[in-house]
Design a protein around this motif. Structure first.
Motif, PDB file in Angstrom:
ATOM      1  N   ALA B  19       0.734  -1.498   0.015  1.00 42.79           N
ATOM      2  CA  ALA B  19      -0.022  -0.156   0.066  1.00 42.79           C
ATOM      3  C   ALA B  19       0.899   1.200   0.016  1.00 42.79           C
ATOM      4  N   LEU B  23       0.931   3.790  -3.139  1.00 38.12           N
ATOM      5  CA  LEU B  23       0.737   5.251  -2.813  1.00 38.12           C
ATOM      6  C   LEU B  23       1.712   6.138  -3.344  1.00 38.12           C
ATOM      7  N   ILE B  26       1.736   6.450  -6.941  1.00 37.58           N
ATOM      8  CA  ILE B  26       0.606   7.104  -7.332  1.00 37.58           C
ATOM      9  C   ILE B  26       1.089   8.595  -7.411  1.00 37.58           C
ATOM     10  N   LEU B  27       1.776   9.061  -6.454  1.00 40.32           N
ATOM     11  CA  LEU B  27       2.273  10.574  -6.218  1.00 40.32           C
ATOM     12  C   LEU B  27       3.326  10.643  -7.381  1.00 40.32           C
ATOM     13  N   PHE B 181      -6.171   2.149  -5.816  1.00 35.02           N
ATOM     14  CA  PHE B 181      -5.997   3.352  -5.220  1.00 35.02           C
ATOM     15  C   PHE B 181      -6.964   3.238  -3.830  1.00 35.02           C
ATOM     16  N   ALA B 184      -5.370   0.649  -1.450  1.00 33.11           N
ATOM     17  CA  ALA B 184      -4.359   0.977  -0.411  1.00 33.11           C
ATOM     18  C   ALA B 184      -4.788   1.545   0.738  1.00 33.11           C
ATOM     19  N   PHE B 185      -5.775   2.425   0.607  1.00 32.25           N
ATOM     20  CA  PHE B 185      -6.173   3.295   1.919  1.00 32.25           C
ATOM     21  C   PHE B 185      -6.871   2.039   2.791  1.00 32.25           C
ATOM     22  N   GLY B 203     -10.460   8.069  -6.146  1.00 36.50           N
ATOM     23  CA  GLY B 203      -9.690   6.888  -6.569  1.00 36.50           C
ATOM     24  C   GLY B 203     -10.008   6.509  -8.083  1.00 36.50           C
TER      25      GLY B 203
END
Lengths: 256, 224, 640
Positions: B19, B23, B26-27, B181, B184-185, B203
């Motif tokens: 995760a 993330l 993703i950033l 997305f 991961a949270f 997401g």
């Protein structure tokens, strides 16, 4: 109704199993799924064939004993336990494939019966509050907000049937474990041991050979008791917080 | 076993790293996209080349890029480890019939991830390797020699095969993000009735918009 | 044999306190030298096993299910009573005691019942401390509801799953002791016999249901927490596996069986839909708060629920409201059940089998709106729809009575010890606290009272006087019991007759339900006895049990249980015949008031029937334990 059944038959854990096909000609739509299997077993015995073994007990959807992977779904086409599934959910002439739960941690004992003792061992590793009988405070001395009690009850409704493991492509037991962790993490009674509890239960879960959670949500979709994925997120939180903050104190013993 | 290795080797811990690295990536996608959008500027690659130079020379960016590489490697290796464990967890005998009650993307993160990984190799070989070690001609901007990566990119996107590879890969990325997305949270334990709809919306929007913009670039350049 | 109930002398409220002081104690460091066997892991068994292990005893616990969490206590819905008086509505230990004695139609011991009421308050505290998520008020305090016609709100609940939550609480306490190594748990293991050494219970013989292996286990005391025997009727609300085997084998080894004929029949169950029916599902009694029970005034064979609306109001017989104007649809379980039966006997029953009456919510929905009804009974309505396919919001429900609980069981004294020294019976397996009829929400209370708060005290009194020397399972008594169990199994497997176990079990159920069910008479009971004896003979000649003994063999498991049910059935009939009065759940047609209500006969029958097994083919011998009532005045129930 006429029904064709394709059932997994396996003598025991040491021998290989295979599917066998059976025909039932007089199935009533009012029968429960397990009663349909009772009828099949009666027929088989009359023909001198051994009956199909399957787990069941209360037949009212609460003991969690019944299992069965029916036409590719745990507990069949409806979100109930198999014992609450009725034949009116099927059509005349349907073909039904019945398999046992399949998971490394749930070895087949015979036919459709699997060994779910792994669940018990996970509970034994920490699914309790360490209080002895007697000497506890009055029930009303621990006020618990209604919302918290309700949420804990939602988690505690788990019947331990294993449908979550059966449904998960990874045979993960996260929903089951997180339900207990959540119940006791939410309630004030569970707070003193919450760190050790989650660490021990997760360690046991891993050692039993269940897979990891990939958040597919299949468990929640198939859970006959509607246990929510929120519990898994809560367990993740509990576990990471515990990992980062717990430590052991070696007791020196002694006293007087 | 000390607490860190215990965390690292537990299924939950492995998921935690999936995760966190996910993330971070993703950033990174956002930063990367902002840079790539410079390709669309009609300045013959000036802005883009300056940006590419900056990205390969700024020490802070360089450090971050190493973290980024590490994230990719960890994300891949952990995924392999988890997939192996997950496959084994089902046991030797598999279901003969299985109807799925989960979204398609969530069950195929491994396949999608593999596609993305293949793409990454092609992509890195095509541009990143060229930028670092390949013989890219330079351009002179205000007295400074800057590698003309734009020309390499521009050339690549004249070939339909490259454009197709890029577009298909961005579709795979979109599906990967569609599940990844919010997942991961969830893995990090961020699950709250109040905020779940927001995470889910952001997401899904992210999963559509970011890969779409990425894919737009080669198409746009191909058409020009 | 002289029956000694060991009820302590002295004022009612002080009996238990005084008794606890008088009981001998086992030194803390000696407790680890004693082994205790607990058979069954429901509320009584799990709580007893955990509590005894906490004290330091070595416990071996056994259950036939794959996990202790599946014991049938889990299915209890409504709640658990406790005299907390949290609602400030006049409840007290004495009131709970009084209600229980009266509810049991004055056929229970005052001393036992008062103790039950006393410890009820501790149970709630204990369960809360374990993390049982009882329902709460907005202020965070425990919620209560009034249940089963009680005048006070003393029932604690966890949604409609109170039994589940209490069992999981006890299961968690048990798990803690398993993890501590103080309890050794044997799942999928069924007890086949109890072993006596010098007249004292010193162990059991069990069958591993997976491998078929028959093994002996020894201990210094044996606790049977094996539940009730409602499945003697084949169809009941019990789990399919619930059985009498452990209690029956103990009975055959000398433990007296108390009040076997006391059966509780629950009025609101989903009716039988056909011959395939395997079990009956209970719908909460609370439905009668808003539903109106009726049948057509003139017989309408096969009337379907969807056609009920076509019967005009004037042609409907709301028979409970008609016969019992002041209680109406809320008459006690036995009265409601019996009257439904009478309607069906008159041919006015509804549904395809004619064995059902309507429970109609149309008026309640009209009065309160569908939303209100949904909030109250949504889950139950969904469950009904799931099982029957009918939607109770649109058509009336159909209900019929079903066997639900057995008040009878192994006779025990005040210490919960059976007539065999060292052999105890707890929970539904014993006969003790509910008399001839059990109040709603009292079964959970009794199971946990026995396990958490009675046996931990009383067992010490026995063990303190027993040697702690280990008992070898090589002794001839164990070998003999193993051989006997093995030969019974071999015999069953060798018959290879024509009828399945289920078929014969169903036959037994028909006999029991017909003649020893809601309403009994001497003539019918005599017929039943003959029929049961014939069935027993047929069973041992014509049962067909396939498969081997050294494997998971569910047919064999059933056969062993049914063999015992048949023998028990005969004893139930004997007991019902002997009890020439109507009391509680037992209605004798010869003993009714002029207007057809139950007539108790306190001068003749104010006793516990305790039956002694005398050997194969011998009639059982009746012992009577007189019931003395020093604190309550015996009154006849009236609901007119």
């Amino acid at each position: 109704m006429k029904i064709t059944l394709k059932i997994w038959r396996q003598k025991n854990n040491a021998t290989k199993g295979s599917f066998k096909t059976y025909q039932l000609d007089h199935v009533s739509p009012d029968m429960s799924f397990l009663e349909m299997l009772d009828v099949l077993n009666g027929d088989l015995i009359s023909k001198g064939e051994e009956s199909v073994a399957f787990d069941h007990d209360c037949r009212e959807g609460i003991c969690g004993a019944c299992s069965l992977y029916i036409n590719g779904r745990p507990h069949g086409p409806q979100q109930t336990t198999t014992c609450q599934l009725h034949m009116r959910s099927f059509q005349d002439g349907d073909s039904i494939v019945i398999e046992p739960w399949r998971a490394k941690a749930f070895p087949v004992i015979r036919d459709l019966v699997v060994d779910r003792a792994a669940f018990d061992r996970i509970q034994q590793s920490g699914g309790y509050v360490s209080v002895n009988t007697g000497g506890v405070p009055d029930g009303n001395e621990i006020p618990i907000p209604k919302k918290v009690a309700d949420e804990a009850m939602d988690a505690a409704a788990c019947i331990g049937c294993g449908a979550c493991v059966a449904a998960c492509k990874n045979a993960s037991a996260m929903l089951f474990v997180s339900a207990k962790v959540s119940q006791l993490a939410l309630l004030p009674q569970g707070k003193p041991e919450r760190k050790e509890r989650v660490e021990r239960m997760v360690a046991q879960m891993d050692s039993e050979g269940f897979g990891a959670c990939t958040n597919t949500g299949a468990c929640e979709a198939e859970c006959p008791k509607g246990i929510s994925l929120t519990n898994i997120a809560r367990m993740n939180r509990e576990y990471f917080a515990a990992s980062l903050s717990s430590y052991e104190i070696v007791s020196k013993g002694g006293g007087d | 076993m000390n607490w860190f290795t215990k965390l690292l080797t537990s299924t939950l811990g492995r998921k935690l790293f999936m995760a966190l690295t996910g993330l971070f990536l993703i950033l990174f996608l956002v930063i990367h996209l902002i840079g790539n959008l410079q390709l669309l500027k009609e300045d013959e690659g000036h802005a883009f080349n300056v940006y590419a130079k900056f990205m390969t020379s700024n020490p802070l960016i360089k450090t971050v890029s190493y973290v980024n590489y590490a994230c990719i490697i960890i994300h891949v290796i952990w995924a392999l480890l988890l997939t192996r464990k997950n496959y084994a967890a089902r046991g030797v005998e598999r279901y003969a019939v299985s109807k799925n009650s989960s979204p398609w993307t969530s069950r195929n993160m491994g396949i999608l991830g593999t596609l993305i990984l293949i793409f990454l190799v092609i992509h890195l070989q095509g541009f990143w390797y060229q930028m670092h070690w390949g013989g890219i001609p330079t351009k002179n901007y205000d007295g400074e020699d800057v590698k003309d990566l734009f020309a390499t990119v521009d050339f690549a996107y004249t070939q339909p095969l490259w454009v197709i590879i890029y577009v298909v890969s961005m579709v795979a990325l979109a599906f990967h993000l569609w599940h990844g997305f919010a997942s991961a949270f969830q893995t990090l334990g961020v699950n709250h009735l109040k905020y779940n709809p927001v995470i889910s919306f952001v997401g899904k929007a992210f999963a559509i918009i970011v890969p779409a913009l990425f894919a737009l670039i080669p198409i746009w350049m191909y058409l020009h | 044999m002289k029956l000694d109930s060991k009820i302590p002398e002295g004022p009612l409220a002080e009996k238990w306190t005084k008794h606890k002081f008088n009981l001998k104690l086992v030194n803390p460091s000696n407790k680890r030298k004693y082994d205790v066997i607990v058979v069954g892991t429901g509320l009584a068994g799990a709580s007893a096993a955990a509590s005894l292990a906490e004290l330091g005893y070595n416990v071996k616990a056994f259950c036939f299910q794959d996990s202790p969490r599946r014991a049938h206590s889990i299915a209890a819905q409504g709640g658990i009573n406790a005299a907390k008086n949290y609602q400030n509505d006049g409840d007290s230990v004495y009131r709970l005691f009084y209600d229980t004695i009266k509810g049991g139609d004055y056929r229970a011991r005052e001393g036992n019942v008062h103790r039950l009421a006393e410890v009820s308050v501790n149970i709630i505290d204990q369960c809360v401390a374990q993390g049982v998520p009882f329902a709460r008020e907005y202020g965070g305090l425990l919620a209560n509801r009034s249940f089963g016609g009680a005048q006070v709100s003393r029932t604690f609940y966890a949604r409609g799953q109170t039994g589940q939550q209490l069992l999981l609480g006890a299961y968690s306490a048990l798990n803690r002791q398993i993890s501590n190594g103080k309890v050794k748990m044997y799942t999928r293991t069924e007890m086949l016999d109890v072993v006596l050494v010098d007249g004292q219970a010193k162990g059991i013989v069990v069958r591993d249901l997976v491998t078929g292996k028959i093994e002996a286990h020894s201990a210094h005391a044996v606790l049977l927490c094996t539940g009730g025997y409602g499945n003697v009727f084949y169809l009941s609300t019990n789990a399919k596996g619930s059985n009498v085997t452990a209690a029956w084998r103990a009975h055959k080894k000398g433990a007296l069986f108390g009040n076997p004929c006391y059966t509780q029949i629950h009025p609101t169950c989903i009716p039988v839909s056909g011959d395939h029916q395997s079990k009956l599902t209970l719908m909460s009694e609370s439905l009668r708060n808003d539903g109106r029970v009726w049948v057509p005034k003139v017989a309408k064979p096969g009337l379907k629920a969807k056609d009920a609306a076509s019967i005009p109001e004037a042609d409907r017989d709301y028979f409970l409201e008609r016969k019992y104007p002041s209680f109406g649809n809320l008459v006690p379980r036995d009265v409601a059940s019996r009257n439904a039966k009478y309607m069906c006997d008159e041919g006015r029953g509804v549904g395809p089998t004619g064995l059902a009456v309507f429970l109609d919510f149309a008026d309640a929905i009209k009065r309160d709106g569908r939303k209100t009804i949904e909030a109250k009974y949504g889950n139950l309505f969904d469950m009904y729809k799931q099982i029957t396919g009918d939607n109770p919001y649109e058509v009336p429900m159909m209900i019929y009575p079903a066997v639900h609980y057995t008040m009878g069981g192994l006779w025990v004294d005040y210490n919960l010890m059976t007539s065999v020294p060292g052999l105890y019976a707890l929970g539904e397996a014993n006969f003790s606290d509910h008399g001839a009829n059990r109040l709603g929400a009292s079964a959970l209370m009794q199971g946990l009272a026995d396990g958490y708060f009675v046996i931990p005290y009383t067992i010490g009194d026995y063990l303190a006087g027993t040697s702690s020397a280990k008992i070898s399972t090589d002794r001839p008594e164990f070998k003999e019991a193993i051989d006997k169990a093995t030969s019974t199994i071999n015999k069953l497997l060798s018959i290879k007759g024509k009828k399945t176990v289920d078929h014969l079990h169903r036959d037994l159920g028909h006999i029991m339900w017909e003649y020893c069910g809601m309403s009994r008479n001497a003539e019918g009971l005599k017929i039943a006895k003959g029929k049961i004896q014939a069935l027993k003979a047929e069973f041992w000649e014509n049962v067909n049990v396939l498969g081997g003994s050294n494997e998971l063999n569910q047919e064999l498991e059933k056969a062993l249980r049914v063999a015992d049910f048949i023998e028990l059935g005969e004893l139930m009939v004997d007991d019902a015949l002997n009890r020439g009065e109507s009391c509680g759940g037992h209605f004798r047609e010869e003993s009714q008031t002029p207007d057809g209500e139950a007539q108790r006969k306190d001068d003749e029958f104010a006793y516990v029937s305790a039956w002694e097994y005398k050997g194969e083919g011998q009639p059982e011998v009746l012992h009577k334990e007189e019931l003395k009532f020093e604190n309550v005045k015996l009154t006849q129930r009236s609901y007119k």
